[in-house]
Design an enzyme around this catalytic site. Sequence first.
Site, PDB file in Angstrom:
ATOM      1  N   ASN A   7      22.022 -15.777  29.667  1.00  0.00           N
ATOM      2  CA  ASN A   7      21.434 -16.420  30.840  1.00  0.00           C
ATOM      3  C   ASN A   7      22.392 -16.233  32.030  1.00  0.00           C
ATOM      4  OD1 ASN A   7      20.285 -18.118  32.704  1.00  0.00           O
ATOM      5  ND2 ASN A   7      20.766 -20.030  31.606  1.00  0.00           N
ATOM      6  N   HIS A  87      15.474 -25.573  31.460  1.00  0.00           N
ATOM      7  CA  HIS A  87      16.939 -25.607  31.417  1.00  0.00           C
ATOM      8  C   HIS A  87      17.437 -26.892  32.089  1.00  0.00           C
ATOM      9  CE1 HIS A  87      21.125 -24.643  32.113  1.00  0.00           C
ATOM     10  NE2 HIS A  87      21.009 -23.737  31.156  1.00  0.00           N
ATOM     11  N   GLU A 158      20.941 -27.504  23.818  1.00  0.00           N
ATOM     12  CA  GLU A 158      22.105 -27.377  24.702  1.00  0.00           C
ATOM     13  C   GLU A 158      22.551 -28.765  25.160  1.00  0.00           C
ATOM     14  OE1 GLU A 158      22.333 -23.344  26.775  1.00  0.00           O
ATOM     15  OE2 GLU A 158      20.901 -24.494  27.921  1.00  0.00           O
TER      16      GLU A 158
END
Length: 238
Positions: A7, A87, A158
């Site tokens: 990313n 995200h 994450e």
Amino acid sequence: MKLIVANHKMNLTLPEVLDYKHKIESIDTSKVKLVICPSYPYLVGLDSNKYYLGSQNVGMLDSGALTGEISAKQLSFLHVSYVIVGHSERRTLLNENNNDIKQKIEQVLKSGMHTILCIGEDKDENEKGKTKRVLKNELSVLKDISPISLSKVIIAYEPIWSIGTGKLPSSDEIYDTIEYIKNLIYDEYDVDIKVLYGGSVSPDNIKELEKIKNIDGYLIGGASLNPKKLSDIISKVR
Ligand code: PGA
């Protein structure tokens, strides 16, 4: 085969990304499934037979009056195979909510691409023992997605406090959390889902991470910008 997702976030200029492509193409990527997610403008011309192309984001609607956004259908014509959705930087800095994320996932799946759905708790939630509650809420966006479409969804766990900080949960914590995510999705939707780990993955910790049995791959930010570091990581993934 493990999935390695690079990313790039809002990094690299055009000359830099072309140089990056050149270097990545000389790496042996045959043992992993590599996905490169550059900034939007570089999606054109960055496709390669050495890796898959991924997008860092997608618009919520099919088409129309949404200045500055890019639709899933438009992405699919650029040879994009994977799209990152939700995200934490978009959730926290750009106020993306579950509703937006659900719409984006639907758009991606409708266009035949894979979705990489990012979930994770912040430091405070982690310290207060709220991680599972947060993850369960973030995973609720999968409700109403058909089992066939769900097979094209990948989860990236994450922990927000681990992104870009060099701090990682313990191996046991990562194992337990990934197990929790997989079991929850299996129990609710009868689907075996792949779960990536993301947050400060680097050549220094990849060997330790590789000992964790239930990780299906990695979502890598900072270290993925450096072809040498990415190559080091790939060479240690089994
Ligand atoms: P990092 O970023 O590898 O720099 O921690 C990961 C991510 O935000 O996807």
